[in-house]
Design an enzyme around this catalytic site. Structure first.
Site, PDB file in Angstrom:
ATOM      1  N   TYR A 151     -17.029  -4.966  -4.953  1.00  0.00           N
ATOM      2  CA  TYR A 151     -17.593  -4.467  -6.204  1.00  0.00           C
ATOM      3  C   TYR A 151     -17.976  -2.993  -6.052  1.00  0.00           C
ATOM      4  CZ  TYR A 151     -20.397  -4.242 -10.452  1.00  0.00           C
ATOM      5  OH  TYR A 151     -20.904  -3.887 -11.684  1.00  0.00           O
ATOM      6  N   HIS A 189     -16.206   0.418  -7.877  1.00  0.00           N
ATOM      7  CA  HIS A 189     -16.983   1.382  -8.660  1.00  0.00           C
ATOM      8  C   HIS A 189     -17.004   2.763  -8.009  1.00  0.00           C
ATOM      9  CE1 HIS A 189     -18.134  -2.069 -11.030  1.00  0.00           C
ATOM     10  NE2 HIS A 189     -18.555  -1.209 -11.938  1.00  0.00           N
ATOM     11  N   TYR A 206     -25.691   6.644 -15.513  1.00  0.00           N
ATOM     12  CA  TYR A 206     -25.390   5.217 -15.522  1.00  0.00           C
ATOM     13  C   TYR A 206     -25.498   4.692 -14.090  1.00  0.00           C
ATOM     14  CZ  TYR A 206     -22.514   1.088 -16.869  1.00  0.00           C
ATOM     15  OH  TYR A 206     -22.043  -0.162 -17.124  1.00  0.00           O
ATOM     16  N   TRP A 266     -10.336  -2.562 -17.520  1.00  0.00           N
ATOM     17  CA  TRP A 266     -11.341  -2.582 -16.459  1.00  0.00           C
ATOM     18  C   TRP A 266     -11.932  -3.987 -16.313  1.00  0.00           C
ATOM     19  CZ3 TRP A 266     -12.714   0.383 -12.494  1.00  0.00           C
ATOM     20  CH2 TRP A 266     -13.928   0.133 -11.850  1.00  0.00           C
ATOM     21  N   TRP A 267     -12.237  -4.620 -17.431  1.00  0.00           N
ATOM     22  CA  TRP A 267     -12.781  -5.981 -17.384  1.00  0.00           C
ATOM     23  C   TRP A 267     -11.817  -6.917 -16.668  1.00  0.00           C
ATOM     24  CZ3 TRP A 267     -14.362  -6.609 -23.212  1.00  0.00           C
ATOM     25  CH2 TRP A 267     -15.533  -5.878 -23.451  1.00  0.00           C
TER      26      TRP A 267
END
Length: 97
Positions: A11, A15, A34, A69-70
């Site tokens: 993960y 990112h 963010y 992306w999802w």
């Protein structure tokens, strides 16, 4: 959001290598500063993002790059049938300016 067991490093890696076109879309829509935090015990992900006064995020989920992306992330986290991450609204219990 919730990460599947054993995917903490993956993960973070994904990112760290966020797609430039996704980063650009978020910025263009008024999202900045963010951050995503991980509770390592529960694998719960907590995202915090600031929005500019003129932010346009209402239809962000319809953007093709976000949907891609999802799908890219769907194998390592809990998702809905459309591959969007399962999200749970949180109740605000404190705020300080």
């Amino acid at each position: 959001m919730k990460l599947l067991p054993g995917f903490e490093e993956e993960y973070k890696k994904r990112h760290d290598e966020i797609w430039p076109e996704l980063s650009r879309l978020l910025s263009e829509r008024g999202i900045y500063d963010y951050s995503i935090f991980l509770d390592e015990e529960t694998r719960t992900l907590f995202a915090v993002q600031k929005l500019k006064a003129n932010a346009d995020v209402d239809n962000l989920s319809e953007e093709p790059v976000l949907r891609r992306w999802w799908k890219y992330m769907a194998d390592i986290m809990e998702t809905n049938p459309d591959s969007s991450p399962v999200e749970k609204p949180l109740k605000k219990v404190f705020h300080m300016e």
